[in-house]
Design an enzyme around this catalytic site. Structure first.
Site, mmCIF file in Angstrom:
data_model
loop_
_atom_site.group_PDB
_atom_site.id
_atom_site.type_symbol
_atom_site.label_atom_id
_atom_site.label_comp_id
_atom_site.label_asym_id
_atom_site.label_seq_id
_atom_site.Cartn_x
_atom_site.Cartn_y
_atom_site.Cartn_z
ATOM 1 N N GLU A 1 -11.396 1.111 -1.734
ATOM 2 C CA GLU A 1 -10.761 1.539 -0.480
ATOM 3 C C GLU A 1 -9.496 2.294 -0.837
ATOM 4 O OE1 GLU A 1 -10.099 -2.218 1.435
ATOM 5 O OE2 GLU A 1 -8.643 -2.890 -0.062
ATOM 6 N N ASP B 1 0.825 -1.213 0.000
ATOM 7 C CA ASP B 1 0.000 0.000 0.000
ATOM 8 C C ASP B 1 0.861 1.265 0.000
ATOM 9 O OD1 ASP B 1 -2.108 -1.855 0.428
ATOM 10 O OD2 ASP B 1 -1.780 -1.722 2.580
#
Length: 540
Positions: free
Chosen positions: A210, A44
């Site tokens: 997300e 991420d």
């Protein structure tokens, strides 16, 4: 040549040899780079630019220290320079391994002379830390918005002088997911204020939306967000001239005809010269979420990462590209993985599996080795999955060899140490005291997260406590789930290595790639535990 000059020259040669021995280098040396730029589990990723410097952070989940800080001058070669979290918060909660919990999908931004990092902990809420110097010190974490299931936070300081934050929900905690939320912040970014609103609903074809990242570019506010899940997903872009929306949406990056699965969740970076780039991860099973860099083309106001090779209006990842133009050439700097343990600090590549106690391990006063103590296992011990005192680092490449030299000073029955490949499945080669004698063993555990126990694969008596242990990891192409194999070996003199035990298929941990490193434990309680002195750990 004087003695001093000779040793200086020798040191330069040793440093050069170490760089050449690094197992992965994305800089091709001809003005181009290859993907991935980091063959390591920096999950991420987010990146921000500060003048002509670039800073990256990434998810660290339960590992400590957390929130890695990497620096680059050319966007391709990165150096790990520190961590924003010396310990996970709340500190006592994370003294035991909380696999897969902790720091999720952070964002890093520069505002009025300070770097800010926001992240969501799915069990507590959204935190923030900041620093004037990326190497630290970083501030104590501030709870920006408390709440179970709040994740993937990113701030923006807008032209109206106000601050805002995008975030998402973890379905595992909130029972809700696939929507992007937004809230106003106080001007200093420390507290959410007012009502949160939904700015995007991905239930119509973009499930698990997300990881939102907030930007302003030209006349538009942009939200970049992944959808579709970690391994098979894609990247969305949303835009609006009003920060509150409504936002229109477009798929801007997908796998297409490439072999890069799930290209998404990362950072849009615009250089001073106006060139744009997009960082994202690719989930590679045991290797974790490795980092790619894509050129970005703006088409009708939409950022399209990669190359739209099939003319469907959506970018696809590139395998090789011209390096970003940063005005000068910087040398290749592969990530450091080896450690001689010759200074008062161990290398930044090392992390524990939970917040450590000082007695887990420490450097020697005379500088030359790392000492790990054989810490007693808990009474309900089942496997290493439960232990915080695992001293580990990320896999650095598809193919590599890690070798360590250690001296074992066992005191009690059950004292053991070894070279470990750790994930939901794990295996190690090491030394163990059994019936008062020392044995060389290989043990393996399958499905540790769900209660799997260790099984002995090999065991021999050994009369030498100074030993060299080695693991060789090789990539297995075209494997759908286990794309690596590890082979263990040992040596009594550091020259001739003998294979030992059985081959092992490394597996990812909980949301992280497999890791390698060292451990020392005991099944016996004592007030003066055994220990292992690690001379060095070398990766090539």
């Amino acid at each position: 040549m004087t003695a001093k000059s000779f040793f200086t020259f020798l040191s330069v040669l040793l440093v050069a040899a170490t760089v050449q021995a690094q197992p992965w280098n994305a800089d091709l040396g001809n003005g181009k780079y290859k993907n991935p730029i980091l063959f390591a589990d920096y999950s991420d990723p987010d990146v921000c630019r500060v003048g002509d410097d670039f800073y990256m952070t990434a998810s660290s989940f339960n590992c400590a220290p957390g929130l890695p800080i990497l620096h680059s001058k050319d966007m391709v070669n990165w150096e790990l320079i520190g961590y924003a979290l010396e310990q996970q918060y709340p500190i006592d909660h994370f003294k035991t391994p909380q696999h897969g919990n902790g720091v999720w999908a952070p964002s890093i931004r520069y505002h009025e002379g300070e770097l800010y990092i926001y992240w969501g902990d799915p069990d507590f809420g959204i935190y923030m830390v900041k620093a004037k110097d990326p190497k630290g010190p970083w501030s104590e974490p501030v709870m920006v918005k408390e709440g179970k299931g709040l994740i993937d936070a990113c701030p923006i300081w807008a032209e109206d002088g106000k601050a805002y934050m995008a975030y998402a929900f973890a379905g595992s905690r909130a029972g809700v997911k696939t929507v992007i939320m937004m809230t106003e912040l106080t001007a200093d970014g420390t507290q959410a204020i007012g009502n949160s609103v939904m700015v995007f609903d991905g239930h119509d074809g973009h499930t698990t939306c997300e990881g939102a990242k907030f930007y302003q570019h030209g006349d538009y506010y942009y939200i970049m967000a992944p959808a579709g899940g970690v391994k098979p997903g894609w990247q969305l872009a949303m835009r609006s001239k009003n920060i509150w929306g409504p936002y229109e949406m477009k798929v801007v990056l997908h796998q297409g005809d490439t072999n890069i699965n799930g290209p998404h969740q990362g950072a849009l970076v615009v250089q001073e010269n106006g060139d744009s780039w997009f960082y994202h991860f690719q989930d590679r099973w045991a290797y974790g979420r490795i980092i790619h860099l894509q050129p970005v083309t703006w088409v009708d106001g939409w950022p399209i990462p990669g190359v739209d090779s099939n003319k469907d209006g959506i970018g696809e990842p590139v395998a090789e590209w011209t390096k970003p133009n940063v005005g000068k050439t910087y040398p290749a700097t592969p990530l450091v993985t080896s450690d001689e343990f010759n200074t008062h600090e161990w290398g930044l590549q090392w992390q524990w599996h939970a917040n450590p106690e000082v007695y887990f391990g420490y450097m020697s006063a005379n500088l030359g080795y790392l000492r790990l103590n054989c810490i007693q296992q808990p009474e309900d011990y089942v496997s290493l999955w439960q232990l915080p005192n695992l001293f580990l680092q990320k896999f650095p490449a598809p193919d590599f060899t890690a070798t360590t030299k250690l001296n074992f000073f066992n005191h009690e029955e059950g004292d053991r140490t070894g070279l470990l490949i750790m994930g939901e499945d794990y295996s190690y080669i090491g030394l163990k005291q059994v019936d008062g004698a020392v044995k060389l063993v290989q043990n393996t555990c399958i499905k540790a997260r769900t209660g799997g126990t260790e099984e002995e694969q090999a065991s021999i008596d050994i009369d030498q406590k100074e030993i060299y242990l080695r693991v060789t990891v090789k990539h297995v192409p075209n494997s759908p789930t286990h794309d690596a194999v590890a082979t263990f070996s040992y040596s009594l003199n550091g020259k001739r290595f003998k294979d030992f035990g059985t081959d092992f298929q490394p597996a990812a941990g909980r949301w992280i790639g497999a890791k390698m490193g060292l451990f020392a434990t005991s099944s016996t309680l004592t007030n003066d535990c055994g220990y292992v002195d690690v001379d060095w750990f070398r990766v090539e």
